[in-house]
Enzyme design. Structure first.
Site, short mmCIF file in Angstrom:
data_model
loop_
_atom_site.label_atom_id
_atom_site.label_comp_id
_atom_site.label_asym_id
_atom_site.label_seq_id
_atom_site.Cartn_x
_atom_site.Cartn_y
_atom_site.Cartn_z
N ASP A 1 63.90 14.25 -8.34
CA ASP A 1 63.40 14.95 -7.15
C ASP A 1 64.38 14.89 -5.97
OD1 ASP A 1 61.04 15.82 -8.25
OD2 ASP A 1 59.84 14.14 -7.52
N LYS B 1 57.30 15.49 0.09
CA LYS B 1 57.15 16.80 -0.57
C LYS B 1 55.78 16.88 -1.24
CE LYS B 1 57.55 15.59 -5.15
NZ LYS B 1 56.47 15.72 -6.14
O1 C5P Z 1 64.34 11.13 -12.53
P1 C5P Z 1 63.28 10.15 -12.19
O2 C5P Z 1 63.78 8.73 -12.11
O3 C5P Z 1 62.47 10.52 -11.00
O4 C5P Z 1 62.26 10.19 -13.41
C1 C5P Z 1 61.32 9.18 -13.68
C2 C5P Z 1 60.79 9.36 -15.07
O5 C5P Z 1 60.00 10.55 -15.15
C3 C5P Z 1 61.85 9.53 -16.14
O6 C5P Z 1 62.26 8.30 -16.67
C4 C5P Z 1 61.14 10.36 -17.19
O7 C5P Z 1 60.31 9.53 -17.97
C5 C5P Z 1 60.23 11.23 -16.37
N1 C5P Z 1 60.79 12.57 -16.08
C6 C5P Z 1 60.88 13.51 -17.11
N2 C5P Z 1 61.37 14.75 -16.83
C7 C5P Z 1 61.73 15.09 -15.58
C8 C5P Z 1 61.64 14.16 -14.52
C9 C5P Z 1 61.15 12.91 -14.82
O8 C5P Z 1 60.54 13.23 -18.26
N3 C5P Z 1 62.18 16.33 -15.33
#
Ligand code: C5P
Length: 292
Positions: free
Chosen positions: A140, A13
């Site tokens: 994502d 993406k």
């Molecule tokens: O959800 P994911 O594991 O991809 O997110 C990785 C990190 O990115 C999270 O631990 C957080 O620190 C940050 N994040 C965030 N807000 C989001 C997506 C991700 O703060 N909407």
């Protein structure tokens, strides 16, 4: 005992726009992003097992093969949700999407495992249930289940399907350095964000099939919070624009940068030039939403 195998393409993406609108009490951030699936993909094969082990094999030797791998997490979460706790899977991943690039490579692999297992087991989960399950594994992943062109809000799990981007060519280059997503989020000071993307303008341009209008509005708030302002990001953007890109942007939390072209010849020339300096350079097309 092995039962049968399904193969899925796990598409990368790109963020046509990325805005962060609020810090949430749960430690995450509220986002507003126009997301686009592109044809660059990993190949995922999933073979169902009747015992409960989950294995993963990949062409990238440094990827974890245990529970830290998002594909393994996805398989275990799927079996738990579908009430099939005595089932397992052998997962094969041919990786082409660069890791730590902001291109959703890991998320897309996890989403492809969920799609593959759902189809192997007679589709016990609806699209909505797959997206919800994906959201429990990574922000994502819900978008990566069906992909296409969409507005992603909330943590990334509130999806609104948008008209497919007009036909175009993406040239993508990833600098050698990678960016830590949690670190970049932690550097973000919401009060000091001066500019936000014109998300509604992008949506209007998608509706009127105005590629130039989309490209004029490419914007990612994370470009201004990169540690030590690596020169590669503006340098790749300038190269893409010099070769005739209608717009250029860093995707997600980086470090990959892409340009959008309306001419294949110009895109090929840009790719060839960037490939002299960077090893991860790709030419891709928009990818339609998957029917699930
Ligand atoms: O959800 P994911 O594991 O991809 O997110 C990785 C990190 O990115 C999270 O631990 C957080 O620190 C940050 N994040 C965030 N807000 C989001 C997506 C991700 O703060 N909407």
């Amino acid at each position: 005992m092995r039962i049968s195998t399904v193969t899925e393409k796990a598409y990368a993406k790109l963020n046509i726009s990325l805005d962060v609108t609020a810090r949430r009490p749960d430690g995450y951030h509220d986002m507003r992003m126009v997301m686009q699936t592109v044809s660059l993909c990993d190949d995922i094969s999933v073979t169902l097992r009747s015992d409960s082990s989950v294995s993963v094999g990949t062409n990238l030797h440094y990827l974890p093969r245990d529970d830290r791998n998002i594909a393994v997490k996805a398989a275990k979460a799927f079996f738990a949700k579908a009430g099939m706790t005595n089932h397992g899977a052998d997962i094969g991943i041919v990786k082409r999407i660069p890791v730590c690039a902001g291109m959703g490579g890991g998320s897309s692999d996890g989403a492809a495992v969920l799609r593959a297992l759902n189809s192997l087991t007679g589709n016990p989960l609806t699209l909505r249930e797959l997206e919800d399950l994906g959201g429990s594994l990574g922000s994502d992943i819900p978008f990566c289940i069906a992909g296409g062109t969409a507005l992603a809000e909330g943590r990334g799990e509130i999806l609104t399907q948008l008209p497919q981007i007009p036909d175009c060519f993406f040239v993508i280059a990833k600098p050698r350095f990678s960016v830590s997503t949690p670190e970049l989020f932690s550097r973000l000071d919401l009060c000091s964000i001066k500019y936000h993307p014109d998300t509604q303008g992008i949506i209007n341009s998608l509706k009127s099939r105005d590629l130039k209008g989309i490209c004029l509005r490419l914007y990612n708030v994370f470009e201004n919070v990169l540690p030590a302002k690596p020169d590669d990001i503006p340098s790749i953007k300038n190269t893409l624009l010099d070769f005739g890109a209608l717009g250029a942007l860093m995707t997600g939390t980086g470090s990959a940068v892409f340009g959008i072209f309306d001419s294949e010849d110009k895109a090929i020339a840009a790719r060839s030039y960037l490939a002299l300096q960077y090893s991860d350079v790709f030419l891709a097309k928009p990818q339609n939403r998957l029917e699930i």
